[in-house]
Design a protein around this motif. Sequence first.
Motif, PDB file in Angstrom:
ATOM      1  N   SER A   1       1.028  -1.257   0.100  1.00 56.74           N
ATOM      2  CA  SER A   1      -0.056   0.167   0.054  1.00 56.74           C
ATOM      3  C   SER A   1       0.961   1.224  -0.061  1.00 56.74           C
ATOM      4  O   SER A   1       2.149   1.308   0.013  1.00 56.74           O
ATOM      5  CB  SER A   1      -0.910  -0.025   1.091  1.00 56.74           C
TER       6      SER A   1
ATOM      7  N   ARG B   1       4.261   4.892   4.121  1.00 54.04           N
ATOM      8  CA  ARG B   1       3.902   5.938   5.213  1.00 54.04           C
ATOM      9  C   ARG B   1       5.439   5.796   6.087  1.00 54.04           C
ATOM     10  O   ARG B   1       5.752   4.862   6.715  1.00 54.04           O
ATOM     11  CB  ARG B   1       2.856   5.449   6.309  1.00 54.04           C
TER      12      ARG B   1
ATOM     13  N   ARG C   1     -10.853  16.193   4.472  1.00 54.88           N
ATOM     14  CA  ARG C   1     -11.596  14.803   4.042  1.00 54.88           C
ATOM     15  C   ARG C   1     -11.138  14.338   2.813  1.00 54.88           C
ATOM     16  O   ARG C   1     -10.579  14.891   2.214  1.00 54.88           O
ATOM     17  CB  ARG C   1     -13.211  15.142   3.943  1.00 54.88           C
ATOM     18  N   SER C   2     -11.333  12.987   2.799  1.00 54.24           N
ATOM     19  CA  SER C   2     -10.727  12.496   1.506  1.00 54.24           C
ATOM     20  C   SER C   2     -11.191  12.922  -0.041  1.00 54.24           C
ATOM     21  O   SER C   2     -12.274  13.585   0.092  1.00 54.24           O
ATOM     22  CB  SER C   2     -10.961  11.026   1.559  1.00 54.24           C
TER      23      SER C   2
ATOM     24  N   ASP D   1      -5.723  10.059   0.115  1.00 51.02           N
ATOM     25  CA  ASP D   1      -5.998  10.573   1.511  1.00 51.02           C
ATOM     26  C   ASP D   1      -7.190   9.951   2.128  1.00 51.02           C
ATOM     27  O   ASP D   1      -7.652  10.556   3.104  1.00 51.02           O
ATOM     28  CB  ASP D   1      -6.145  12.018   1.212  1.00 51.02           C
ATOM     29  N   GLY D   2      -7.317   8.565   1.814  1.00 54.12           N
ATOM     30  CA  GLY D   2      -8.579   7.928   2.513  1.00 54.12           C
ATOM     31  C   GLY D   2      -8.260   7.399   3.939  1.00 54.12           C
ATOM     32  O   GLY D   2      -9.008   7.327   4.799  1.00 54.12           O
ATOM     33  N   ASP D   3      -6.894   7.422   4.149  1.00 51.73           N
ATOM     34  CA  ASP D   3      -6.633   6.803   5.500  1.00 51.73           C
ATOM     35  C   ASP D   3      -5.585   7.590   6.197  1.00 51.73           C
ATOM     36  O   ASP D   3      -4.413   7.061   6.507  1.00 51.73           O
ATOM     37  CB  ASP D   3      -6.240   5.328   5.516  1.00 51.73           C
ATOM     38  N   ILE D   4      -5.472   8.798   6.180  1.00 55.47           N
ATOM     39  CA  ILE D   4      -4.324   9.736   6.661  1.00 55.47           C
ATOM     40  C   ILE D   4      -4.829   9.949   8.156  1.00 55.47           C
ATOM     41  O   ILE D   4      -6.024  10.270   8.467  1.00 55.47           O
ATOM     42  CB  ILE D   4      -4.029  10.755   5.841  1.00 55.47           C
ATOM     43  N   GLY D   5      -4.013  10.094   9.064  1.00 54.83           N
ATOM     44  CA  GLY D   5      -4.241  10.206  10.604  1.00 54.83           C
ATOM     45  C   GLY D   5      -4.128  12.049  10.487  1.00 54.83           C
ATOM     46  O   GLY D   5      -3.840  12.684   9.717  1.00 54.83           O
TER      47      GLY D   5
ATOM     48  N   ASP E   1      -0.722  13.469   9.569  1.00 53.63           N
ATOM     49  CA  ASP E   1      -0.263  13.194   8.493  1.00 53.63           C
ATOM     50  C   ASP E   1      -0.646  14.234   7.290  1.00 53.63           C
ATOM     51  O   ASP E   1      -1.437  14.834   7.144  1.00 53.63           O
ATOM     52  CB  ASP E   1      -0.913  11.801   7.747  1.00 53.63           C
TER      53      ASP E   1
END
Length: 467
Positions: A11, A14, A225-226, A241-245, A248
Motif C-alpha cells: 500500500s 507511510r 476529508r478524502s 488521502d482516504g486513511d491519513i491520520g 499526516d
Amino acid sequence: MDDAAGNILASLGRVHLVDLMASEGLPSDSYKMCVSTMMQSLAQYSAVIIQLSPADGALLRSGLDSARFFFHQRGYNSNEAVHSDDSREWCKTSGYYVDHQMCLEMYDYRPGITATDPNGEMELPPSGLPDIFSVLGKVSRDILDAISFSLNLRSCAFSEILDNIPLRSQEVSSSVLSACCHSRPSFEGAHQHNIASQDNGHLLMFSEQEQQIDKTLLTLVKPDRSGLYVKDLHGRWILVDGDIGPHDVVVYPGLALYQETAGYVNPAVHKTEADNIHGCMFGRCSLMFKLMPRSVARLSGSEMRAAGHGVDAQFQVPIPVNDFMQTDHFSDQLFPKTEPSIHTEQDSASFNSVMNKKKGNARTKPLPPSKRLRLEAQRVLKERVQDIADKKGIKLRFCNLKECESHIQSLDSPCENTRTEIGWPQGVPFVHPHDLPNKAKLGFLEAYEPGWTASQHEMEFSNKFCL
C-alpha cells in the motif's frame, strides 16, 4: 510503517518525518529504511504519506479550521478574481481566487506579496498561514534531502534552485501555500445560477474533474476529508488521502523535480473528486503547499551527472525555470505506457484533450522517426530496466557506448556484475538505448517490451534509418 525491505509495497508508503531527517555522520538503519520506503512509494504510487510531529499536526488542523471558516463566511461575488491559467503569472498569485470549472476557491499565501481585495484594501486571510508555510517548507526540504540521498547526490543538492532562507529584501517567494475549498454548496449554487442565466443558452456541465500535473518540485497536501486521487505505476487511480491520520500529509512530486532529476523521479498525475461531501455545509477544505524552484534558477540535471547517473539528451540542456513554467508538457512524452485497458485509454484521452486545449491552436511538426524511436526506447528503459534495478536495490551507472563496447568482451569489466544482476542481454552495450545504433534500438525494444514489433509501432521508419 511499511516494510521497506520488500521489493513491492502492499500500500501507499507511510514514514515519520523525524526518521527522515538527516543528521551528521553515517546514516542510521532507520533512516535508510525510511528513505527506501519513501522512494518505493513514489515509484509505485507517485505519492507518500509523511507523519509530522503532534505540534505541527495541531498547527495544520488549526489552519484547516480557519480556512473552513474563511470560505464559509465569504459570500460569492461574480466580480471576484478568476483563477488564470496564464503561465507568466505562476510566481505572482496571492489572495483569493476562483476556478469555476473545478468548483474550487483558494487563497494563496506567498511571502513577499501583500494580498489585497478587489477594492484595493488589505485582505484578511485565514489565520496561521505564515507559520504553516514555514513548517511545510522545512518538511519539503527534508524530503528533498532524502531524495538526494537515495539518488546518491550531494547533500543539499537542490539548494541552488530553491529560495533563500530567509528571503532577502524585496524577494518574493516562488513557493506558495494555498488554502483550498472544493465544491462549497453556497458557491456551487451561485455558480450554477450564474451559468444557467447566460444569454447564449448553453449550459456547461463538468461531469469529471480534469487530471492535473503540478510543475512543482514537491506538493504537500493536508485535507479535512478524502478525495485526492493519484495514478499509480500501472495507470490505476489510487485514493491517497482516504486513511491519513491527524498528523499526516500527502506528498507527491511534480514536473520540476522530474526535470531536475533527469526523469528519475516521475511526477504525479492527480485529480480531486469531492464526492463525499453531501450534507456538508463547508465543502472539502485542504491546505496545499507547493515547493517551487526560484524563478531565476535553471533546471540542468548537473547534480545527476556529477553523481554518475545517465542523463538523456532531453535533460542535458539547462532550462531557465521561468521558461520551463511557460512550456507545455505532454504526458505521452513523460510517462511509461501501461497495459491497455478501457479505463486507462479513457484517462489518457481525457488528459491529452485537456493539455491540447490549454495549448490552444498552435501547430507543431511531428517528431522525426528517429526521435520517436529514441523516445520509445527511453520509455522502455525507465519502465522495465530501472524498475528491475530499483526492486533489486541496484544503483545504475551507464557507460558510454565507446567504453562499453570493450566491456562486453571482458569478464572483469566495471559493469559486468551489474549487467549480470539486472539480466542485461548478452552482447548489448550497457548504455542508454538512445545511444545505441538504430538496429540495436529495435533489438532492445523487442527484448524488453512484450508484444512490441516494428509493424505495430509504425516502424516503416526502419527503411529510412541510416543503420
